[in-house]
Design a protein around this motif. Structure first.
Motif, mmCIF file in Angstrom:
data_model
loop_
_atom_site.group_PDB
_atom_site.id
_atom_site.type_symbol
_atom_site.label_atom_id
_atom_site.label_comp_id
_atom_site.label_asym_id
_atom_site.label_seq_id
_atom_site.Cartn_x
_atom_site.Cartn_y
_atom_site.Cartn_z
ATOM 1 N N ASP A 129 21.392 -95.984 73.642
ATOM 2 C CA ASP A 129 21.272 -94.468 73.554
ATOM 3 C C ASP A 129 22.549 -93.873 74.771
ATOM 4 O O ASP A 129 22.315 -92.774 73.495
ATOM 5 C CB ASP A 129 19.956 -94.948 74.664
ATOM 6 N N GLN A 130 22.906 -94.121 75.218
ATOM 7 C CA GLN A 130 23.276 -92.903 75.542
ATOM 8 C C GLN A 130 24.633 -93.210 74.958
ATOM 9 O O GLN A 130 25.547 -92.107 75.007
ATOM 10 C CB GLN A 130 23.974 -93.220 77.119
ATOM 11 N N THR A 131 25.717 -93.928 74.403
ATOM 12 C CA THR A 131 26.581 -94.092 73.987
ATOM 13 C C THR A 131 26.662 -94.340 72.803
ATOM 14 O O THR A 131 28.418 -94.403 72.312
ATOM 15 C CB THR A 131 27.525 -95.198 74.426
ATOM 16 N N LEU A 155 28.127 -94.747 81.582
ATOM 17 C CA LEU A 155 26.596 -94.495 81.631
ATOM 18 C C LEU A 155 26.307 -93.254 82.716
ATOM 19 O O LEU A 155 26.989 -92.905 84.463
ATOM 20 C CB LEU A 155 25.792 -94.883 82.070
#
Length: 554
Positions: free
Chosen positions: A338-340, A419
């Motif tokens: 989701d973040q990367t 993150l």
């Protein structure tokens, strides 16, 4: 004075007879739940576990902290993926307004302070009060005192400690509550001693009641200010400077907050066995300090451990343990994706470095031999994934640069992720998803460094320099339970220490850890189970809060 809290603020249990003595615990930060964002890092994580375990053991403890309106800060990535800092107003509908109001003097002006109450039932803590200056009676400067945890402005930060120390002591008066013990978690609240002197007129009476926990393993890291500057801020609660000098034993112009705490407490503690030794050595030449013992930090297993993983472990069901650990890795990797935008594999060996970014913790150490790092991550025979996370102080530009540099390196590496949002929720997910928990501070610089405890509770193996709590853990029962680097000479120049630690880190990772994980999985899981077995009960905070009563409050 009453020794009983007003009825609506009392503990919801009869006290365990071992813990009937009343103690009030002052801390700048408490990490109690993800939704209560009033903490920055390790000090808060420790304090949160303390409040939970004190509740579990039915202790007569009350917590006092500050309700930071904008928290510590919210961490995010900017357009170019460099780290951003956001200060956003927080609202907490589960806190109860006590409607208690009183003033303290800051900079010779009356500043109004109020308190909010956290019921024990909300998160399973002892009764807790959080102070705030965000009141209509105050001007903007006074209101903003409790906006940001550890304000970077010196005047504001000292004012914050006064809200905790003087304000916390005055709150107890407003509650008509006089505890047996005033417990300072670090020296932030040391201004309370001047209120207590005005109340008791006796240094002996203060010393009888006060204890302090120190977390800083080097003298230079302890807060110091010019005594005249503090006087101008009304830090001494109206006491003349001659009387302040007489009380504190400080006759020059440098007011050392920890030193004063050590002189006016009856006993103090470091937060690991090694830190106790370091602290006794560090302060031995200062006259008039109290004895310093040690109580090794610990964390609240009930809060931190994944219950299904723990159940499989308790049932000695290795298949279920492996299955659950793999599932937890997959859940963490959803956050990574989701973040990367990177898809990690739950069957691949995963290293995690996650804690506050600070120079001595060396977040980037493993990347400093860049060719070797790239070779490690390019290995298809024994593949590796690595995740970094952590929140630097918002004005620590060196640490922020370090964070940004790791993000920059990771842009073109599919199995490296950095993150954001390292708070309680992400911290727990990272520990649940780690195969090894990497911790590489320069030895003697980390007082305790507790994150590896909760990683071990969740089936991750510690991979660490020989500092803080790990030194005690690795020697338990004389069987291997972790991977600990040999100690390098800490009197060497730091660049040499770093080079030697880096070489030792790669040597252990490439020649011991990876072959164990991939070539002998049975032995790997034997080691995981040994680590899980040995982390409790000693590193569960029930032992720690019991020791506070036995060693400090007695």
């Amino acid at each position: 004075m009453s020794k009983i809290l007003p009825e609506k603020y009392r503990h919801p249990y009869a006290f365990n007879p071992k813990y009937k003595k009343s103690a009030v615990y002052f801390s700048m930060e408490f990490a109690i739940d993800q939704c209560l964002k009033i903490y920055s890092g390790g000090l808060g994580f420790l304090a949160g576990s303390h409040m939970r375990s004190a509740y579990d053991l039915k202790q007569n403890v009350v917590g006092i902290g500050i309700l930071w309106k904008k928290g510590y800060y919210d961490q995010f990535k900017q357009e170019d993926l460099s780290m951003g800092v956001l200060f956003q107003e927080k609202n907490y509908h589960f806190l109860e307004d006590t409607n208690i109001k009183f003033t303290i003097k800051i900079n010779n002006h009356d500043v109004w302070v109020t308190a909010f109450y956290l019921k024990p039932e909300t998160f399973g803590t002892v009764p807790m009060f959080f102070l705030s200056t965000d009141l209509p009676e105050n001007d903007y400067l006074a209101k903003s005192t409790t906006f940001r945890l550890y304000d970077s402005d010196t005047n504001a930060k000292v004012a914050q400690t006064m809200v905790l120390g003087l304000g916390g002591a005055k709150l107890l008066d407003a509650l008509d509550y006089e505890p047996d013990v005033y417990h300072l978690n670090e020296a932030h609240a040391v201004s309370c001693v001047f209120h207590l002197y005005n109340k008791f007129k006796s240094v002996e009476a203060i010393r009888e009641k006060m204890v302090i926990t120190t977390h800083t393993p080097e003298e230079a890291g302890n807060e110091k200010h010019n005594i005249h500057f503090l006087e101008s801020l009304s830090f001494f609660d109206g006491l003349p400077l001659d009387k302040v000098r007489e009380i504190t034993g400080i006759y020059d112009d440098t007011f050392n907050h920890t030193l004063v705490g050590l002189r006016l407490s009856r006993i103090a503690n470091g937060v690991s066995k090694l830190h106790g030794e370091v602290s006794r050595d560090m302060w031995k030449d200062y006259p008039g300090i109290c004895p310093i013992t040690h109580i090794t930090n610990a964390q609240n297993k009930k809060y931190w451990v994944d219950p299904w993983l723990d159940e499989a472990f308790q049932n000695k069901d290795r298949d279920a343990l492996i299955k659950r650990k793999t599932r937890l890795k997959a859940k963490l990797f959803e956050v990574v994706a989701d973040q990367t935008g990177k898809i990690f594999d739950p069957n691949v060996f995963t290293i995690i470095w996650a804690r506050r970014f600070a120079e001595y913790k060396r977040p980037d150490l493993i990347t400093r031999d860049y060719e070797r790092f790239i070779k490690l991550l390019a290995n298809t025979d024994k593949p590796v994934q690595i995740i970094f996370a952590g929140k630097p102080y918002p004005m620590d530009y060196g640490a922020i640069h370090n964070f940004d540099n790791l993000t920059h390196i990771s842009k073109n590496i599919k199995n490296m992720a950095v993150l954001t949002g390292h708070e309680l929720k992400l911290s727990r997910q990272l520990k649940e998803g780690a195969d090894v928990w990497l911790n590489n501070p320069r030895v003697t610089r980390e007082a305790s460094g507790t994150s590896g405890m909760t990683a071990a509770m969740n089936g991750a193996l510690n991979f660490s320099t020989n500092d803080g709590w790990v030194r005690e853990f690795k020697d338990l029962n004389k069987t291997q339970n972790s991977f600990v680097l040999p100690i390098v000479d800490h009197t060497l120049p730091t660049h040499q220490q770093d080079e030697m630690d880096l070489e030792n880190l790669y040597e252990m990772l490439e020649n011991k850890i990876l072959p164990l994980y991939y070539d002998t999985p049975k032995k790997w899981w034997n080691l995981v189970e040994t680590s899980m077995k040995q982390i409790v009960p000693f590193f569960d905070s029930s032992r720690m809060v019991d020791e506070y009563y036995k060693k400090l409050y007695k």
